[in-house]
Design an enzyme around this catalytic site. Structure first.
Site, mmCIF file in Angstrom:
data_model
loop_
_atom_site.group_PDB
_atom_site.id
_atom_site.type_symbol
_atom_site.label_atom_id
_atom_site.label_comp_id
_atom_site.label_asym_id
_atom_site.label_seq_id
_atom_site.Cartn_x
_atom_site.Cartn_y
_atom_site.Cartn_z
ATOM 1 N N CYS A 131 0.807 -1.234 0.000
ATOM 2 C CA CYS A 131 0.000 0.000 0.000
ATOM 3 C C CYS A 131 0.833 1.275 0.000
ATOM 4 O O CYS A 131 0.559 2.217 -0.758
ATOM 5 C CB CYS A 131 -0.960 -0.010 1.186
ATOM 6 S SG CYS A 131 -0.264 -0.625 2.724
ATOM 7 N N HIS A 251 -2.747 6.369 4.724
ATOM 8 C CA HIS A 251 -1.296 6.463 4.953
ATOM 9 C C HIS A 251 -0.797 7.823 4.462
ATOM 10 O O HIS A 251 -1.193 8.290 3.393
ATOM 11 C CB HIS A 251 -0.546 5.396 4.137
ATOM 12 C CG HIS A 251 -0.711 3.992 4.640
ATOM 13 N ND1 HIS A 251 -1.263 3.661 5.849
ATOM 14 C CD2 HIS A 251 -0.340 2.815 4.066
ATOM 15 C CE1 HIS A 251 -1.250 2.338 6.004
ATOM 16 N NE2 HIS A 251 -0.705 1.807 4.934
#
Ligand SMILES: NC(=O)c1ccc[n+]([C@@H]2O[C@H](COP(=O)([O-])OP(=O)(O)OC[C@H]3O[C@@H](n4cnc5c(N)ncnc54)[C@H](OP(=O)(O)O)[C@@H]3O)[C@@H](O)[C@H]2O)c1
Length: 347
Positions: A131, A251
């Site tokens: 990711c 994130h």
């Protein structure tokens, strides 16, 4: 595109990523003629609604893949190692979200904005990158294409959902316990199954995944090696420090890059990224405009801001990159790969 659609299987359908896969397939109106939802024995029998129809989750076995054309895997590396070849044997194309095959030279590692063409070399399995790597390379690729790229140094500020549904529960329960003045015992982070666990609520943990002999963690090595593979730049200088924060989803990354061109302004970089596919530029210090995880949840794009030229290096730039790790970092990138397979007539 087939008129009625494809037989799609989602492996790990009850997990944090699997649930977002289903949401994304639904939102994108992906052509599905039959849907098979798979998990471990623990969740077998569970009912899941998709496009107003109720499906029963089944235990994943090799025979679950009979007739499946596209299998989206997100049930952990060991499940992919065991079952992805079984799915391929039965004629499916596997898009795998785990790290099991990412560095296998026979497996394309794909972020469609960067290397969609690599799909043409698939041998049944396509790997979806880590990711934190995906959102970074989406922002790096336009820079590489336009100006050349020589160095990338990244520090991440990663959400707990990157460690699955159990880590989300741990953050919520710990936060509540601390606010209530109750005791708690960390059990999941930084690495599920390890001996030591640390508090994540009101904390920052500079360890994601296990330490390697070179002092970097596996997550950091994933960012380093996967970036080189996706961008096809084995000589690129990449270094990473990965940190877990008490953020549920989204994130963030502070990225320093050096390009080859010495005569580029921050404004030019902003303009370039603003016009690039899959990127939303949020960069206006006068309005305190910059990307933040809370604003990115539920969105497919990669958000970039805080773009500045380095004060000492004419070819150095700093930027802040944020994205929903469960979407562009996992489910959306996987479904996007499936859409590319359809578009390129590879399925
Ligand atoms: N979270 C992220 O941001 C992210 C991003 C990219 C990639 N990934 C990768 O995607 C995978 C899943 O992550 P997650 O965050 O969704 O984890 P999760 O929330 O813990 O979900 C795991 C899923 O896998 C299933 N599963 C576990 N063991 C299984 C087995 N033996 N056979 C079949 N299914 C099994 C679970 O089913 P039960 O309900 O039966 O337990 C559940 O559906 C991991 O490999 C992770 O590294 C995660």
């Amino acid at each position: 595109m087939e008129a009625r659609g494809y037989h799609v299987a989602v492996v790990g359908a009850t997990g944090a990523v699997g649930q977002q896969m289903l949401n994304t397939l639904e939102k994108r109106n992906f052509p599905i003629s039959k849907l098979t939802l798979l998990s471990s024995e623990r969740s077998a029998g569970k009912k899941v609604t998709f496009r107003d129809e109720e499906y029963t989750v089944q235990t994943a076995t090799p025979d679950s893949f009979e007739g499946v054309q596209i299998a989206l895997f997100s049930a952990g590396g060991s499940v992919s190692k065991e079952l992805a070849p079984e799915a391929v044997k039965r004629g499916a194309i596997v898009v795998d979200n785990t790290s099991a095959y990412r560095m296998d030279e026979n497996v394309p590692l794909v972020v469609p904005e960067v290397n969609e063409e690599a799909l043409k070399n698939h041998n049944g399995i396509i790997a979806n990158p880590n990711c934190s790597t995906i959102q970074m390379v989406v922002a790096l690729e336009p820079l590489r294409k336009q100006y050349g790229l020589s160095k990338v140094i990244v520090s991440t500020y990663q959400a707990v959902s990157g460690a699955g549904a159990a880590a989300i529960n741990e953050l919520r329960e710990q936060s509540q316990a601390i606010l209530n003045g109750e005791s708690f015992s960390p059990e999941i982070l930084p690495v599920k199954g390890d001996e030591k666990h640390y508090q994540i609520a009101f904390n920052a943990i500079p360890q994601i995944d296990k330490f390697q002999d070179n002092g970097f963690t596996f997550e950091e090595m994933k960012m380093i090696n996967e970036t080189k593979k996706i961008m096809d730049m084995s000589q690129l200088h990449v270094a990473a420090t990965c940190v877990r924060l008490p953020v549920e989803t989204g994130h963030s990354e502070s990225v320093y890059v050096e390009i080859d061109d010495l005569n580029v302004s921050a404004e030019q970089v902003k303009q370039l990224l603003k016009e690039s596919e899959g990127i939303t530029l949020q960069d206006d210090p006068s309005q305190q405009l910059y990307p933040m995880p809370a604003d990115c949840v539920g969105k497919n794009d990669v958000f970039v801001g805080r773009i500045r030229k380095d004060l000492d290096r004419d070819n150095g730039f700093h930027m802040w990159i944020v994205s929903d790790n469960l979407l562009k970092g996992a489910a959306w990138n996987s479904v996007q790969i499936a859409e590319s397979l359809v578009k390129l007539k590879l399925v």
